[in-house]
Design an enzyme around this catalytic site. Structure first.
Site, short mmCIF file in Angstrom:
data_model
loop_
_atom_site.label_atom_id
_atom_site.label_comp_id
_atom_site.label_asym_id
_atom_site.label_seq_id
_atom_site.Cartn_x
_atom_site.Cartn_y
_atom_site.Cartn_z
N ASN A 10 12.44 0.71 87.12
CA ASN A 10 12.30 -0.67 86.64
C ASN A 10 13.63 -1.40 86.82
O ASN A 10 14.71 -0.83 86.65
CB ASN A 10 11.77 -0.75 85.21
CG ASN A 10 12.51 0.12 84.21
OD1 ASN A 10 13.08 1.13 84.57
ND2 ASN A 10 12.48 -0.28 82.96
N GLU B 52 15.24 -4.90 85.57
CA GLU B 52 15.06 -6.06 84.68
C GLU B 52 15.99 -7.21 85.09
O GLU B 52 16.80 -7.08 86.01
CB GLU B 52 15.29 -5.61 83.24
CG GLU B 52 14.25 -4.57 82.82
CD GLU B 52 14.36 -4.12 81.38
OE1 GLU B 52 15.38 -4.42 80.72
OE2 GLU B 52 13.42 -3.45 80.92
N ASN B 53 15.83 -8.32 84.41
CA ASN B 53 16.60 -9.51 84.76
C ASN B 53 16.88 -10.32 83.50
O ASN B 53 16.06 -10.35 82.58
CB ASN B 53 15.78 -10.35 85.76
CG ASN B 53 16.62 -11.41 86.42
OD1 ASN B 53 16.86 -12.48 85.88
ND2 ASN B 53 17.10 -11.09 87.60
N ALA B 54 18.04 -11.01 83.49
CA ALA B 54 18.39 -11.86 82.35
C ALA B 54 17.33 -12.94 82.14
O ALA B 54 17.08 -13.37 81.01
CB ALA B 54 19.75 -12.49 82.58
N CYS C 101 8.43 -3.47 87.27
CA CYS C 101 8.21 -2.10 86.82
C CYS C 101 8.54 -1.11 87.95
O CYS C 101 8.50 -1.45 89.14
CB CYS C 101 6.76 -1.89 86.44
SG CYS C 101 6.21 -2.84 85.03
N GLU D 294 6.72 1.39 89.03
CA GLU D 294 5.57 1.66 89.90
C GLU D 294 5.49 0.62 91.01
O GLU D 294 5.29 0.94 92.19
CB GLU D 294 4.26 1.62 89.10
CG GLU D 294 4.16 2.62 87.98
CD GLU D 294 4.67 2.09 86.65
OE1 GLU D 294 5.71 1.41 86.62
OE2 GLU D 294 4.02 2.36 85.63
N CYS E 108 1.43 -0.32 83.14
CA CYS E 108 0.97 -1.60 82.59
C CYS E 108 -0.18 -2.15 83.44
O CYS E 108 -0.45 -1.66 84.55
CB CYS E 108 2.13 -2.60 82.51
SG CYS E 108 2.54 -3.37 84.07
N CYS F 25 0.70 -3.29 87.04
CA CYS F 25 0.88 -2.19 87.99
C CYS F 25 -0.47 -1.57 88.37
O CYS F 25 -0.67 -1.18 89.53
CB CYS F 25 1.81 -1.13 87.42
SG CYS F 25 3.52 -1.70 87.36
O1 LIG Z 1 4.67 1.92 83.09
C1 LIG Z 1 5.65 1.19 82.87
C2 LIG Z 1 5.88 0.57 81.64
C3 LIG Z 1 7.01 -0.20 81.48
N1 LIG Z 1 7.89 -0.36 82.50
C4 LIG Z 1 9.12 -1.12 82.32
C5 LIG Z 1 9.01 -2.61 82.34
C6 LIG Z 1 10.21 -3.02 81.51
O2 LIG Z 1 11.38 -3.02 82.35
C7 LIG Z 1 10.37 -1.90 80.52
C8 LIG Z 1 9.82 -2.22 79.14
O3 LIG Z 1 8.53 -2.68 79.25
O4 LIG Z 1 9.67 -0.79 81.06
C9 LIG Z 1 7.68 0.24 83.73
O5 LIG Z 1 8.50 0.13 84.64
N2 LIG Z 1 6.55 0.96 83.88
ZN LIG Z 2 3.98 -2.15 85.24
#
Ligand SMILES: O=c1ccn([C@H]2C[C@H](O)[C@@H](CO)O2)c(=O)[nH]1
Ligand SMILES: [Zn+2]
Length: 182
Positions: A85, A87-89, A96, A98, A130, A133
């Site tokens: 994963n 993320e971003n500000a 994610c 996946e 999620c 995904c």
């Molecule tokens: O199956 C998942 C569930 C969550 N996240 C990431 C998204 C976010 O960066 C962090 C919290 O939701 O986890 C994934 O990459 N995959």
């Molecule tokens: Zn996801």
């Protein structure tokens, strides 16, 4: 303005499927396809993919959620793409693990997948993908495997169909509509 239609994309899909099949047919079970490849479909697949997903989890960029996730995607050609994963500000721009793995694979011409393993740090729990995904996985078929792992190495095996039943996909766009002019 240049426009892209479904039927343009379909011919790409067929082309890619054909090339993956060709590569697969020259490949012995367990043989890797190149320096970056991990494993071919078959024995030990789950354990090796889970190992690779945990490795990818180490690269997770998640300063906001502090929730690390890794994924390892096995193509039908026996190549493994990993993702974490990112993320971003500007929070809704995060992606994610996946989808990161799937986008890497598609960006290198792979559209046929055997399995994806997912890893997180959740204690005594499997990590579930999620909804976003699940839908992105479904774009590339419903009949492939998802290994939901726990940190102790145990895992639950599901398919994309199990995770997203009665889904909407590429074929639905080709079905007849009440109005044919739009
Ligand atoms: O199956 C998942 C569930 C969550 N996240 C990431 C998204 C976010 O960066 C962090 C919290 O939701 O986890 C994934 O990459 N995959
Ligand atoms: Zn996801």
């Amino acid at each position: 303005m240049e426009r892209f239609y479904w039927w343009d994309r379909e011919s790409d899909l067929e082309h890619s499927q054909a090339s993956e099949t060709a590569r697969e047919s020259t490949q012995a079970p367990g043989m890797s396809t190149g320096p970056d490849s991990g494993l071919a479909p078959g024995k030990g697949q789950a354990a090796e993919l889970i190992r690779r997903s945990k490795e990818a989890k180490g690269f997770a960029y998640c300063p906001y959620s502090k929730f690390r996730v890794g994924a390892a995607l096995l193509t039908s050609a026996g190549k493994v793409f990993t993702g974490c994963n990112v993320e971003n500000a500007s929070s809704n721009l995060g992606i994610c693990a996946e989808r990161a793995a799937i986008q890497k694979a598609v960006s290198e011409g792979h559209l046929n997948f055997e399995a994806i393993a997912i890893a997180s740090d959740l204690k005594d729990q499997f990590i579930f993908p999620c909804g976003a995904c699940r839908q992105v996985m479904r774009e590339f078929g419903t009949d492939w495997v998802v290994y939901l792992s726990a940190p102790d190495g145990t895992y639950k095996e599901m398919t994309v169909e199990n995770l997203l039943p009665m889904s909407f996909g590429p074929d639905d766009l080709k079905k007849s509509k009440v109005t044919e002019d739009n």
